[in-house]
Write a protein that holds these residues in place. Structure first.
Motif: not given
Length: 503
Positions: A161, A230, A233, A242
């Motif tokens: 992120n 990731w 998400r 994120g």
């Protein structure tokens, strides 16, 4: 459901002895399996085998599916010709009793990079077909993981992120460019995973031939900085940048007055339920390739979990949020059949957790260290006479002190409760074995003893202090000379006497 009496030993592979600073999946691992077999043990319990990151905890891995490169046996690679004698020039002088994870991160990854380079330059072409088959078989998680690790390396180790928005948000054009630019590194990551799984499968087959099964862990949550978060998400509570909006932990308990702030992202169970819990089904499917029995760490999170607003300094200010454990486990059972699961049901356990566990016939856990606390200890659920057959009894776990250390540091009330219950007055020297005898003599069909207790080691051999990131967490290793034949003989005699192995 556990129906046959058996026992085993808890030891994470990083704690095995060996020449290169950490336990490996080679000769010493096979020697440990042989010792377990001689000792009449049915199981080897390990912690999660995933690739560890900051803090070195096996419960905070870069992937819920990948294997830890640190465990790959370098001697085997040398015997196979994937490493050469010259590659070992300048090998560090490793500590035989402690893991230096920082040194492993630098030196071992260099060694594995050399192994891949030798393969890429044409050494061992007979491995090419097996490697290609592995990539195809594991593509569902391996492609994302390899790209994630290559991108992480390209960003100097920063969490996903903190990457630029294109790769952070998995924009197709950015991912295509990264796959092209980082192709050699991506392939190297995949090859290292191939080496890990090749060695683990060989070790597990070796153990199975000797009547030893493997119990492995599924941590209920994944790491914030992981390929799982990731690449999926939308199945977690993240904002547009994120960042997590809420994170996992546990409220204040036996281990900590301020609770434990784990920091893991929390699942959007409503989203997961919409696709039939596909990600969880694949996670269990992957674990079945690694283990014979699966322990779900923090099982109570399938009934309700402690949600902590992000950011937070500790875990005090949170709330319990219900989780769809019944629907999840039913979906897994429909897809994969009856699962060999142990439910880690320690801590703040409520009737809904017990109901979920019992509805699926799952054995829970009992820890004898917890049996003798408090004033009126006679009602303690962990006392041996209160335990059930469909349960797993431990002297202690990786989160506890060793039994010798526990007795040494126990308050006088706990010691007195133990004396009253057992009509004995053990010494610091004899307590760990007495507790081992109590565990194996007790009713639960499965008893697990940490190796530290069998070796009668003190607090210096403790594996983890929950809620801390201390320098000695996860670093303990035993020495090859510690695993004595006479101890195997003694343990086998106890195991036979308590009906946990055939004579």
């Amino acid at each position: 459901m556990l129906t046959k009496r058996s026992s085993g030993v808890l030891l994470h592979p990083t704690s095995l002895p060996g020449p290169y600073g950490i336990g490996e999946l080679g000769a010493q691992a096979r020697h440990f399996v042989d010792w377990l077999a001689r000792a009449g043990q049915t199981y080897w319990q390990v912690m999660p085998l995933g690739p560890t990151g900051y803090g070195d905890s096996p419960y905070q891995a870069f992937s819920a599916f990948a294997g830890n490169p640190y465990l790959i046996d370098l001697t085997t690679l040398r015997e196979e010709g994937l490493l050469h004698a010259s590659d070992f020039e300048g090998t560090p002088d490793f500590d035989a009793g402690r893991v230096d994870f920082g040194l492993q991160y630098v030196w071992r990854m260099q060694m594995l990079g050399r192994a891949y380079a030798h393969f890429a330059f044409g050494h061992h072409p007979e491995l090419k077909a097996a490697f290609e088959a592995f990539k195809a078989e594991e593509a569902a998680w391996l492609d994302d993981y390899a790209l994630f690790m290559a991108l992480k390396d390209a960003h100097g180790g920063l969490p996903w992120n903190a990457w630029e928005p294109g790769t952070r948000d998995r924009e197709p054009q950015a991912l295509a460019a990264a796959q092209e630019q980082l192709a050699p590194n991506i392939e190297r990551v995949k090859f290292i995973q191939f080496l890990f799984f090749r060695q683990w499968r060989a070790l597990r087959a070796y153990a199975r031939e000797r009547g030893v099964g493997v119990i492995g862990d599924i941590p209920i949550f994944v790491a914030m900085d992981s390929s799982d978060a990731w690449a999926n998400r939308e199945q977690f509570y993240f904002d547009e940048q994120g960042q997590p909006t809420v994170v996992a932990g546990v409220p204040p308990d036996y281990f900590s007055e301020t609770g434990q702030l784990w920091g893991n992202p929390l699942y959007r169970w409503d989203v997961m339920e919409q696709d039939g819990f596909r990600w969880w089904i694949e996670r269990f499917r992957g674990s079945l390739k690694l283990y014979d029995l699966i322990r779900i760490d923090h099982f109570r999170g399938f009934a309700a979990y402690w949600e902590i607003p992000y950011p937070a300094e500790n875990a005090i200010h949170g709330r319990w949020v219900p989780a769809p454990g019944h629907a999840l486990l039913e979906a897994v059972r429909r897809a994969l059949g009856q699962m060999p699961i142990i439910a880690e049901d320690l801590g703040v356990i409520t009737p809904d957790v017990e109901q979920l566990r019992d509805d699926f016939g799952l054995p829970g856990m009992a820890v004898l260290h917890f049996a003798f606390g408090g004033g009126d200890f006679s009602v303690n659920a962990f006392l041996p006479h209160n335990l059930k057959a469909n349960q797993v009894v431990y002297t202690g776990t990786h989160d506890n002190d060793t039994s010798r250390g526990w007795w040494q540091h126990a308050d006088e009330q706990e010691r007195q409760n133990f004396r009253l219950y057992t009509h004995s007055d053990p010494s610091e020297e004899t307590f760990a074995w007495q507790l081992t005898e109590i565990a194996l003599e007790s009713r639960p069909n499965l008893a697990i003893i940490p190796l530290q207790d069998l070796l009668n080691l003190g607090s210096e051999a403790r594996m983890n202090f929950p809620g801390t990131s201390g320098p000695h967490n996860w670093t303990w290793r035993y020495l090859a000379a510690d695993l004595r034949p006479d101890l195997a003989t003694k343990l086998r005699a106890l195991t036979e006497r308590t009906g946990r192995v055939e004579r």
